[in-house]
Scaffold this active site. Sequence first.
Site, PDB file in Angstrom:
ATOM      1  N   HIS A 108       0.627  -1.315  -0.102  1.00  0.00           N
ATOM      2  CA  HIS A 108      -0.159  -0.130   0.043  1.00  0.00           C
ATOM      3  C   HIS A 108       0.924   1.251  -0.128  1.00  0.00           C
ATOM      4  O   HIS A 108       2.130   1.151   0.135  1.00  0.00           O
ATOM      5  CB  HIS A 108      -1.051   0.079   1.268  1.00  0.00           C
ATOM      6  CG  HIS A 108      -0.201  -0.192   2.488  1.00  0.00           C
ATOM      7  ND1 HIS A 108      -0.178  -1.180   3.348  1.00  0.00           N
ATOM      8  CD2 HIS A 108       0.517   0.713   3.024  1.00  0.00           C
ATOM      9  CE1 HIS A 108       0.335  -0.953   4.252  1.00  0.00           C
ATOM     10  NE2 HIS A 108       0.828   0.245   4.421  1.00  0.00           N
ATOM     11  N   GLN A 173      -4.453   4.133   3.806  1.00  0.00           N
ATOM     12  CA  GLN A 173      -3.375   3.433   3.116  1.00  0.00           C
ATOM     13  C   GLN A 173      -3.933   2.523   2.095  1.00  0.00           C
ATOM     14  O   GLN A 173      -4.041   1.240   2.173  1.00  0.00           O
ATOM     15  CB  GLN A 173      -2.702   2.592   4.244  1.00  0.00           C
ATOM     16  CG  GLN A 173      -1.755   3.156   5.074  1.00  0.00           C
ATOM     17  CD  GLN A 173      -1.448   2.255   6.229  1.00  0.00           C
ATOM     18  OE1 GLN A 173      -2.072   1.395   6.537  1.00  0.00           O
ATOM     19  NE2 GLN A 173      -0.191   2.607   6.957  1.00  0.00           N
ATOM     20  N   ASP A 175      -4.401   0.188  -1.190  1.00  0.00           N
ATOM     21  CA  ASP A 175      -3.586  -0.853  -1.528  1.00  0.00           C
ATOM     22  C   ASP A 175      -3.034  -0.750  -3.032  1.00  0.00           C
ATOM     23  O   ASP A 175      -3.944  -0.287  -3.676  1.00  0.00           O
ATOM     24  CB  ASP A 175      -4.520  -2.245  -1.429  1.00  0.00           C
ATOM     25  CG  ASP A 175      -4.222  -2.989  -0.344  1.00  0.00           C
ATOM     26  OD1 ASP A 175      -4.134  -2.246   0.881  1.00  0.00           O
ATOM     27  OD2 ASP A 175      -4.496  -4.199   0.037  1.00  0.00           O
ATOM     28  N   ARG A 203      13.082  -6.515   4.461  1.00  0.00           N
ATOM     29  CA  ARG A 203      12.071  -7.040   5.358  1.00  0.00           C
ATOM     30  C   ARG A 203      10.665  -6.909   4.773  1.00  0.00           C
ATOM     31  O   ARG A 203      10.508  -5.754   4.641  1.00  0.00           O
ATOM     32  CB  ARG A 203      12.210  -6.917   6.826  1.00  0.00           C
ATOM     33  CG  ARG A 203      10.933  -7.402   7.415  1.00  0.00           C
ATOM     34  CD  ARG A 203       9.881  -6.522   7.733  1.00  0.00           C
ATOM     35  NE  ARG A 203       8.791  -6.767   8.590  1.00  0.00           N
ATOM     36  CZ  ARG A 203       7.723  -6.061   8.851  1.00  0.00           C
ATOM     37  NH1 ARG A 203       7.411  -5.090   8.182  1.00  0.00           N
ATOM     38  NH2 ARG A 203       6.876  -6.593   9.543  1.00  0.00           N
ATOM     39  N   ASP A 205       6.881  -6.533   4.488  1.00  0.00           N
ATOM     40  CA  ASP A 205       5.633  -6.375   5.313  1.00  0.00           C
ATOM     41  C   ASP A 205       4.616  -7.099   4.681  1.00  0.00           C
ATOM     42  O   ASP A 205       4.208  -6.878   3.616  1.00  0.00           O
ATOM     43  CB  ASP A 205       5.400  -4.813   5.410  1.00  0.00           C
ATOM     44  CG  ASP A 205       4.357  -4.521   6.352  1.00  0.00           C
ATOM     45  OD1 ASP A 205       4.611  -4.980   7.547  1.00  0.00           O
ATOM     46  OD2 ASP A 205       3.657  -3.906   5.933  1.00  0.00           O
ATOM     47  N   LEU A 210       0.603  -8.451   0.340  1.00  0.00           N
ATOM     48  CA  LEU A 210       1.145  -8.088  -0.907  1.00  0.00           C
ATOM     49  C   LEU A 210       0.736  -8.841  -2.105  1.00  0.00           C
ATOM     50  O   LEU A 210       0.733  -8.157  -3.342  1.00  0.00           O
ATOM     51  CB  LEU A 210       2.737  -8.215  -0.776  1.00  0.00           C
ATOM     52  CG  LEU A 210       3.581  -7.690  -2.166  1.00  0.00           C
ATOM     53  CD1 LEU A 210       3.559  -6.479  -2.469  1.00  0.00           C
ATOM     54  CD2 LEU A 210       4.997  -7.895  -1.678  1.00  0.00           C
ATOM     55  N   GLU A 212      -1.988 -11.204  -2.385  1.00  0.00           N
ATOM     56  CA  GLU A 212      -3.234 -11.565  -2.421  1.00  0.00           C
ATOM     57  C   GLU A 212      -4.099 -11.046  -3.627  1.00  0.00           C
ATOM     58  O   GLU A 212      -5.085 -11.843  -4.198  1.00  0.00           O
ATOM     59  CB  GLU A 212      -4.209 -11.444  -1.126  1.00  0.00           C
ATOM     60  CG  GLU A 212      -4.487  -9.802  -1.267  1.00  0.00           C
ATOM     61  CD  GLU A 212      -5.157  -9.640   0.204  1.00  0.00           C
ATOM     62  OE1 GLU A 212      -5.491  -8.491   0.554  1.00  0.00           O
ATOM     63  OE2 GLU A 212      -5.294 -10.753   0.947  1.00  0.00           O
ATOM     64  N   GLU A 241       7.385 -11.355   6.325  1.00  0.00           N
ATOM     65  CA  GLU A 241       6.361 -11.558   7.598  1.00  0.00           C
ATOM     66  C   GLU A 241       5.202 -12.289   7.123  1.00  0.00           C
ATOM     67  O   GLU A 241       4.407 -11.764   6.411  1.00  0.00           O
ATOM     68  CB  GLU A 241       5.967 -10.185   8.027  1.00  0.00           C
ATOM     69  CG  GLU A 241       5.171 -10.034   9.271  1.00  0.00           C
ATOM     70  CD  GLU A 241       4.398  -8.852   9.280  1.00  0.00           C
ATOM     71  OE1 GLU A 241       3.905  -8.369  10.408  1.00  0.00           O
ATOM     72  OE2 GLU A 241       4.181  -7.895   8.500  1.00  0.00           O
ATOM     73  N   HIS A 309       8.211  -4.944  16.804  1.00  0.00           N
ATOM     74  CA  HIS A 309       7.679  -3.803  16.882  1.00  0.00           C
ATOM     75  C   HIS A 309       6.168  -3.721  16.873  1.00  0.00           C
ATOM     76  O   HIS A 309       5.397  -2.624  17.062  1.00  0.00           O
ATOM     77  CB  HIS A 309       8.150  -2.882  15.623  1.00  0.00           C
ATOM     78  CG  HIS A 309       8.028  -3.483  14.266  1.00  0.00           C
ATOM     79  ND1 HIS A 309       8.524  -4.675  13.999  1.00  0.00           N
ATOM     80  CD2 HIS A 309       7.001  -3.002  13.191  1.00  0.00           C
ATOM     81  CE1 HIS A 309       8.014  -4.954  12.578  1.00  0.00           C
ATOM     82  NE2 HIS A 309       7.131  -3.989  12.398  1.00  0.00           N
ATOM     83  N   ASP A 310       5.494  -4.831  16.289  1.00  0.00           N
ATOM     84  CA  ASP A 310       4.118  -4.899  16.570  1.00  0.00           C
ATOM     85  C   ASP A 310       3.535  -5.489  17.704  1.00  0.00           C
ATOM     86  O   ASP A 310       4.250  -5.625  18.842  1.00  0.00           O
ATOM     87  CB  ASP A 310       3.682  -5.670  15.316  1.00  0.00           C
ATOM     88  CG  ASP A 310       3.761  -5.061  13.952  1.00  0.00           C
ATOM     89  OD1 ASP A 310       3.810  -3.809  13.986  1.00  0.00           O
ATOM     90  OD2 ASP A 310       4.071  -5.810  12.972  1.00  0.00           O
TER      91      ASP A 310
END
Length: 553
Positions: A108, A173, A175, A203, A205, A210, A212, A241, A309-310
């Site tokens: 996004h 955000q 997509d 990395r 995200d 990304l 689908e 991830e 970080h999440d």
Amino acid sequence: MRLTYTADLWWKNAVVYCLDVETYKDGNGDGIGDFRGLTQQVDHLDRLGVTCIWLMPFFPSPSRDDGYDIADFYSVDPRLGTLGDFVEFMRTARDRGMRVIADLVVNHTSDEHPWFKEARSGKDSAKRDWYIWRDEPGPVDPKAIVFPDKEDSLWELDKKTGQYYYHSFYKFQPDLNTANPEVRDEIARILGFWMELGLSGFRVDAVPFLIEGIGGDPHEYLADLRAFMNRRDGTSILLGEVNLPYPDLMKYFGDAGNGDEVTMCFDFIAMQRFHLSMARQNPELLAEALRERPEPPDDSQWAMFVRNHDELTLDKLTESQKQEVFDAFGPDKNMQVYDRGLRRRLPPMLDGDLRRLKLAYSVLFSLPGTPVLFYGEEIGLGENLKGEGRMAVRIPMQWSASGGFSPDPKTSVPSPTGKFGPKNVNVNDQRRDPDSLLRWIMLLIERYRESPELAWGDYDVLDAGDEAVLAHRADAEGGTVVAVHNFADREAKVELVLADLGHCDVLTDLLVDGTLDLPRDGRVKFTLEPYGTRWFRASVPETPLEDSSAKGR
């Protein structure tokens, strides 16, 4: 193992350290972390033993989602510095032998990105098809909404054009349409740009989000992306991830024997089982996950972590198991988020118990895979629950008793006070304390890097003779390392049977001085103190540690 072999696939036994430039170190006194400040702290990471720095988003952004709402993929947020500052940081990290990867957030953009502004200017816009539009919103499964406290749909009406655009995350955000070849080409250009400036990979995200929307076989796109990176730099990586059950996750490594899609995937299953095991003081379910986990392709690897970080997501546990973790480590509603996780760091979860913290990180560095640290974990950094949602764990790094981050901090979330405030938790004090968490993690990293069997070897979970103990061995090219951990607040009587160790007749302790005799029948007995941990190398008496893994060759 031969150093030339292990260095060739550097990611398989790397030490990855994730940090946010904005909260790490202020270098110009404006109250916000920046690349100049980070560069001045590179030697801390070098002393720690970090081999790869992972940068959270540092691109220009309205910062409505802490930088994950990107408005320009080809520059540095002015608050954090310039491209020149970035290059200076890269040069300094390379000088210390550290690689750098960065977050790749391309599923996004921000709704303030020029691409989206052009796309929503009219239905005939040249970039209209760079995003996903419908005349009517599609059906939405409530479980598919990532942020249920903020959003109630995945579609948002654009009043100017009268159509709805799709957003997997927040409405600001939108997509990208990764089925569009022009979007794919642009994503490749973004990767190529930053690789030319020295990045060794990305990395990725939210990998499933990304791809689908891609028609046909979506994994072909990941393979194409990886092939592009390999053409530019054969040592570059994608760290994915992918929070899915093991059978579904394995597809993201790719079908080729050496893996041709994502290089490394985070092991969310083992991470969630680890926290449940800590809550129960019984590692049975973690051991079960390690036994069930498939082997990745030869040149791929699992990425292991305790926190990131999440939120500490617990979505792969049952409802009753999740509640056990909540009860043990986050009983207050304010500590929980999205009804699926905790917005806490590990030290406050364990009430600062240094014994349990040392146990936790000993487990992390001994498990098969590549360890990933979130900044501040090396000193037991806490959280500030006054921060909204996941921001609670994204606090300023604490360098000294006065804070040391900035003379006038202006971060989104301030440092905590009390037990986990800078006065009690900081780098300077722990560097001088031989019993500190920092010195312990430095030792773990040193021993981990000296023990390639842990990352490269075949591993077996062993019967330890006590339900509170997790024991496993790793074997590679004639070398054997055994790790034993007591999850309980009591002594544990350990009994291991270690077969097929050739001429080895001692177990050399890698974390404390001493050895254990290894009887001919391989049956070893010893006692572990509460929350105790041991790493052993099978060796011959008086054989230097650096030579003991060469036996049998």
